[in-house]
Design a protein around this motif. Structure first.
Motif, PDB file in Angstrom:
ATOM      1  N   SER A 145      43.514 -15.636  25.282  1.00 54.37           N
ATOM      2  CA  SER A 145      44.439 -14.310  25.303  1.00 54.37           C
ATOM      3  C   SER A 145      44.702 -13.904  23.932  1.00 54.37           C
ATOM      4  CB  SER A 145      45.714 -14.638  26.264  1.00 54.37           C
ATOM      5  OG  SER A 145      46.404 -15.583  25.653  1.00 54.37           O
ATOM      6  N   ASP A 149      40.925  -8.774  23.796  1.00 55.24           N
ATOM      7  CA  ASP A 149      42.041  -7.694  24.621  1.00 55.24           C
ATOM      8  C   ASP A 149      41.199  -6.820  25.749  1.00 55.24           C
ATOM      9  OD1 ASP A 149      44.377  -7.859  23.271  1.00 55.24           O
ATOM     10  OD2 ASP A 149      43.621  -6.603  21.373  1.00 55.24           O
ATOM     11  N   THR A 150      42.039  -6.387  26.408  1.00 49.28           N
ATOM     12  CA  THR A 150      41.276  -5.670  27.521  1.00 49.28           C
ATOM     13  C   THR A 150      41.674  -4.273  27.397  1.00 49.28           C
ATOM     14  OG1 THR A 150      43.759  -6.218  28.730  1.00 49.28           O
ATOM     15  CG2 THR A 150      41.860  -7.836  29.321  1.00 49.28           C
ATOM     16  N   ALA A 153      47.055  -3.602  29.817  1.00 47.97           N
ATOM     17  CA  ALA A 153      47.578  -4.733  29.876  1.00 47.97           C
ATOM     18  C   ALA A 153      48.878  -4.637  30.721  1.00 47.97           C
ATOM     19  CB  ALA A 153      48.308  -5.498  28.454  1.00 47.97           C
ATOM     20  N   LYS A 162      45.675  -0.843  26.049  1.00 53.60           N
ATOM     21  CA  LYS A 162      45.272  -1.656  24.856  1.00 53.60           C
ATOM     22  C   LYS A 162      44.079  -0.763  24.198  1.00 53.60           C
ATOM     23  CE  LYS A 162      46.589  -5.356  24.153  1.00 53.60           C
ATOM     24  NZ  LYS A 162      47.696  -5.941  23.241  1.00 53.60           N
ATOM     25  N   SER A 246      37.790  -8.814  29.462  1.00 53.96           N
ATOM     26  CA  SER A 246      38.062  -8.643  28.167  1.00 53.96           C
ATOM     27  C   SER A 246      37.004  -7.870  27.633  1.00 53.96           C
ATOM     28  CB  SER A 246      38.430  -9.742  27.454  1.00 53.96           C
ATOM     29  OG  SER A 246      39.525 -10.336  27.686  1.00 53.96           O
ATOM     30  N   GLY A 259      40.647  -9.194  19.681  1.00 59.49           N
ATOM     31  CA  GLY A 259      41.943  -9.583  19.660  1.00 59.49           C
ATOM     32  C   GLY A 259      42.725  -9.959  18.229  1.00 59.49           C
ATOM     33  N   TYR A 279      43.068  -5.919  12.891  1.00 60.92           N
ATOM     34  CA  TYR A 279      43.495  -5.589  14.172  1.00 60.92           C
ATOM     35  C   TYR A 279      44.251  -4.315  14.306  1.00 60.92           C
ATOM     36  CZ  TYR A 279      45.763  -6.568  18.725  1.00 60.92           C
ATOM     37  OH  TYR A 279      46.186  -6.726  19.973  1.00 60.92           O
TER      38      TYR A 279
END
Length: 531
Positions: A145, A149-150, A153, A162, A246, A259, A279
């Motif tokens: 997690s 990232d999806t 969220a 996201k 993801s 992520g 990021y």
């Protein structure tokens, strides 16, 4: 150095039974016999084999292997990087050597060879996989997690975009707009082609088909826009929130995400995560998260370079349940007896610290109506269970023995427990689960998109097929009420019985700020900072 020699040294006595010792070492008798000859040739020991079945073998040691290896590992701790020697902690040491080595490792954890803010976590288990599609266990979710990232969220009762910038949803299709200039950890920009490939791979995966069978097509419109069409999929946003979906890619066998952290090193005993400077969200304050996997570790322990005080936190960590298997041979009265004893007394009689004493529940608002039935005796019940809960199953066996009920235990591998349909000749299957994210959807997924529950529950309760279609024709806002009805009905019929709530205690340094202990012990590593 040889771990088998150390294990044998700390197991053996002057007289040994080679058959029993080989079973304890989990090797064949031939393997043990060859090893004894080799060790004797190297003058570690001398031995005389007993003649005939059941005769004892005499062992005479010429060296104290535990002490010899301890000295070598202590030297290695001083000269080599910790991540290259931490695996020695998993070897079978004497108690005194093990404690001394753990103390040395703890002292080394306070030494940082770089000017960086590092969080060190000692855990008992390593993740089973880095592949999001195959992730089922809580230890893997915990780490992954922070790496992946999806598109969407779910947090605090609300959906948040996201990787997706926006999603326009109708009853039959969704248009997904992607954020621009999001980078994978290798610096490549995420495009609609990457996202489409992830979702199509998930569609064809044996682990995910039940989750995505409602999706008819996935099409690329342009590099930052795509379209999905589907049939009866009111839970589309919930699907896109799951960590299994993801966005990632695979290069030369390496899984690469987007992520806040990326994997710098990963072994069976050690993982190092580093902050991803590019990021698209906020760059983490922490520079590194280092995880050591130590089998003897009984709780997750967090530490920083500087020693300080710790505060314990106890969090709910999912639940354990008992699933009636489709070939359950017990009568209804016998099932009622097992149901009552297991659900009422197991959590009260066991001394295991991970078992909460509160009434068990699948849902946060579960309510069950109970009465004490006439308890039957003198019958046998068969339990299928994943091998890693062997100690818990021994507690189950002792509990039921008090009521003159015989127990047959049938262990299965972790892989079978997570992925198979569990078509075993047993009465019940005992396992743990957790509902992460939106509970209204997670319970639906637990029942209808899980191989084990689907395979066994539908055979014993055919009305679930009608209930399933009722879910699909209802707005997601009504699912919580449906969940309560189904949960209570399955428990009343002795088909899906919650046994206890699992809990875990974690120790957080006082000067680690903004640490949010959330459901199931997930930690917001990307949001914490050091005071």
């Amino acid at each position: 150095m040889e771990p088998l020699l150390l294990s044998f040294y700390n197991l053996s006595a002057p007289l040994i039974n080679q058959k029993l010792i080989s079973e304890q070492l989990n090797i064949s008798q031939k393997h043990l016999a060859r090893s004894l000859k080799r060790w004797q040739a190297h003058q570690f020991l001398s031995y005389t084999s007993g003649r005939g079945r059941g005769h004892m073998t005499e062992i005479e040691w010429h060296l104290n292997i535990d002490h010899l290896y301890f000295q070598k590992v202590t030297t290695a701790f001083k000269r080599e990087p910790l991540d290259e020697v931490v695996h020695y902690l998993t070897w079978k040491w004497s108690e005194s050597s093990k404690q001394s080595l753990l103390l040395q490792a703890n002292q080394l954890l306070g030494i940082d060879r770089k000017e960086s803010d590092k969080l060190i976590i000692k855990k008992r288990y390593a993740p089973l996989t880095l592949n999001p599609l195959e992730t089922r266990d809580i230890n893997s979710f915990n780490i992954l997690s922070n790496i992946y990232d999806t598109l969407v969220a779910y947090k605090d009762g609300t959906y948040h975009y996201k990787i997706a910038h926006r999603i326009d949803v109708t009853e039959t299709e969704a248009i997904i707009y992607l954020r621009k200039n999001i980078q994978f950890h290798d610096g490549q920009i995420v495009t609609a082609e990457d996202v489409c490939h992830c979702l199509q791979t998930a569609q064809s995966s044996v682990h995910m088909h039940g989750l995505l069978h409602c999706i008819n097509s996935i099409e690329i419109i342009n590099p930052h826009q795509m379209k999905m069409t589907y049939t009866e999929c009111p839970y589309l946003l919930d699907i896109l929130c799951t960590l299994n979906l993801s966005i990632y890619k695979v290069e030369n066998g390496r899984y690469i995400g987007t992520g806040p952290f990326y994997i710098d090193k990963n072994t069976e005993t050690y993982s190092l995560l580093k902050a991803f400077d590019y990021y698209y969200g906020y760059r983490p304050f922490l520079d590194e998260v280092e995880m050591l996997y130590i089998p003897e570790q009984t709780y997750d322990e967090f530490s920083l370079q500087s020693n300080g005080q710790y505060a314990p936190y106890t969090v709910r960590d999912g639940f354990y349940y008992m699933l009636s298997l489709r070939n359950n041979h017990l009568t209804n009265a016998q099932q009622e007896t097992i149901h009552y004893i297991m659900q009422t007394y197991l959590r009260q009689t066991t001394e295991r610290k991970n078992i909460a004493k509160s009434a068990p529940a699948v849902l946060s608002y579960s309510r069950y109506f109970r009465h004490q039935p006439e308890l039957l005796e003198n019958f046998t019940v068969r339990f299928v269970y994943p091998s890693y809960i062997r100690k818990l199953m021994n507690d189950v066996k002792h509990l039921l023995k008090r009521y003159n009920i015989q127990v047959e235990l049938i262990p299965v591998t972790i892989d079978d427990a997570l992925h198979s349909q569990l078509d075993y000749k047993g009465d019940y299957y005992i396992h743990g689960a957790f509902l992460n994210g939106a509970e209204h959807y997670e319970y639906f997924s637990f029942l209808f998109q899980n191989n084990a529950t689907q395979y066994h529950l539908f055979a014993q309760y055919p009305r679930l097929t009608t209930i399933y279609h009722h879910y699909l024709k209802s707005p997601v806002s009504r699912w919580s009420r449906l969940n309560r009805i189904v949960d209570r009905e399955l428990e009343r019929r002795h088909l899906l019985i919650p046994l206890f709530n699992n809990q875990k205690t974690v120790y957080i340094p006082h000067n680690l700020r903004n640490a949010r202990i959330v459901l199931h012990g997930f930690y917001n590593w990307s949001e914490v900072y050091i005071e």
